[in-house]
Design a protein around this motif. Sequence first.
Motif, mmCIF file in Angstrom:
data_model
loop_
_atom_site.group_PDB
_atom_site.id
_atom_site.type_symbol
_atom_site.label_atom_id
_atom_site.label_comp_id
_atom_site.label_asym_id
_atom_site.label_seq_id
_atom_site.Cartn_x
_atom_site.Cartn_y
_atom_site.Cartn_z
ATOM 1 N N UNK A 77 5.648 -2.855 15.106
ATOM 2 C CA UNK A 77 5.838 -2.379 13.732
ATOM 3 C C UNK A 77 7.322 -2.443 13.353
ATOM 4 N N UNK A 78 7.573 -2.542 12.046
ATOM 5 C CA UNK A 78 8.948 -2.557 11.534
ATOM 6 C C UNK A 78 9.082 -1.446 10.498
ATOM 7 N N UNK A 79 10.055 -0.577 10.719
ATOM 8 C CA UNK A 79 10.404 0.460 9.746
ATOM 9 C C UNK A 79 11.662 0.009 9.011
ATOM 10 N N UNK A 80 11.606 0.086 7.705
ATOM 11 C CA UNK A 80 12.779 -0.266 6.904
ATOM 12 C C UNK A 80 13.030 0.827 5.876
ATOM 13 N N UNK A 81 14.265 1.324 5.840
ATOM 14 C CA UNK A 81 14.671 2.331 4.869
ATOM 15 C C UNK A 81 15.713 1.696 3.950
ATOM 16 N N UNK A 82 15.415 1.639 2.669
ATOM 17 C CA UNK A 82 16.342 1.018 1.709
ATOM 18 C C UNK A 82 17.563 1.905 1.479
ATOM 19 N N UNK A 114 3.433 -0.713 3.996
ATOM 20 C CA UNK A 114 3.093 0.655 3.619
ATOM 21 C C UNK A 114 4.358 1.344 3.120
ATOM 22 N N UNK A 115 4.215 2.104 2.050
ATOM 23 C CA UNK A 115 5.340 2.809 1.455
ATOM 24 C C UNK A 115 5.088 4.306 1.508
ATOM 25 N N UNK A 173 0.856 -1.190 0.000
ATOM 26 C CA UNK A 173 0.000 0.000 0.000
ATOM 27 C C UNK A 173 0.891 1.238 0.000
ATOM 28 N N UNK A 174 0.674 2.116 -0.977
ATOM 29 C CA UNK A 174 1.397 3.383 -0.997
ATOM 30 C C UNK A 174 0.564 4.429 -0.270
ATOM 31 N N UNK A 175 1.196 5.073 0.710
ATOM 32 C CA UNK A 175 0.474 6.042 1.513
ATOM 33 C C UNK A 175 0.053 7.236 0.679
#
Length: 417
Positions: A360-365, A338-339, A42-44
């Motif tokens: 929750x998990x936050x991931x930054x590429x 979510x992106x 899902x894109x915010x």
Amino acid sequence: MPFLQGCATVPFIPKDGPTGLEVQTRADVTLQDPGRLSYVFVKLSPLVLSSLQTEAQPTALFSRLAQVRGATDVRITASDVVSLAIFEAQAGGLFIPSEGGTRAGNFVQIPPQELDPEGSISVPFAGTVRAIGRSPREIEADVVAKLKNRAIDPQVVVTVGERAENSVSVLGDVRSPTNIPMRPGGLRLLAAIARAGGSIPPAYSAVVTIQRRGKNEQALLTSVLRDPRQNIQLAPQDVVYVASEPRVFMAFGAVGGGGSVQISSGAGGGTSFSSGRRFAMDRENMTVAEGLAAAGGPTSGNADARSVFLFRYMPRARLAKAGVDVSNFPAAQVPTVFSVDLSQSEGYFLANHMYMKHNDIIYVSEAPAVDLAKFLSIITNITVAGTQATTFGLGIQALEAGSGNVAIVSSAAGVAR
């Protein structure tokens, strides 16, 4: 590549444990599932936020206990101590006080007494009166009925002293764990916690558990504070336990300037950053933007601001209501990613309106250029190592030939002279 694989087997090269290849190849039995976990992407956007109704702190509420209205009827138990005062309308009746005319009023005080094995008390001229399982008002009425034909318009007041069984225990993360006797007027939850010195953890991370008749119910302390209906009436022998259960989230990838781990690629190479930390939410409601800030923010020069992701399980019904096709997800909770694009200004507003949940998990590429830098660093290291090995070999050959031109290799500096 064969050279690098061979280096992994050299005994004098230090390592923390077996390689992944060694673990897999030395197994007698291998069980691998070729399938993968499906998830929703899902894109915010403003429409997504409104349709999914991403609420703030999830409310944990009492359900069955909150349905009880009014103070609990406190009954006398076998361990209670009961005392009586008997009044008559005028002097000269059945009960003549020892003080005679030295005091106003015609009454006598019956000494406090414990219940006998049958659960009864003894009242002069009234005999044995059953007390266990009855309220003070019921005992008063019974005593008056037994004395009305002998005393002059008798009136009785029953008081209960010690209430060992009719009490509430407040335990856990409170400043003064205590046992509180129940009174006929009742005792509410917040009053009991206050009598125990209050909660040690902040309200947003304090979970209140009430044990009653072998069943447990839980609620967040913040829910009790906000909803008066959750400030329930306690019952005798209730156990109130306050526990600190902080909500946490994880942050991985190119985040955390202060919490990241810097990894060197070797001599002559660059560096990369690898980070992954577990954080406790330090407030009742935390947004994705606040979570990123708590994790140190995207790493400057390494992070791809267009690829910031939030991983969580979402209720299947909520996704379906938002128009997401969930036919391939039979479970009640659906893996969802979510992106949010932080390279655009609106991404920060969206991230500041998306609330975090527990686990929750936050991931930054990392930016694509980082992978290229890593590859070039490896090539540079191999080239440097090959040059050093060639120079070393030429120096050995010169020594063996007896030449005056001797190459001395400084291994510490990694430079041949």
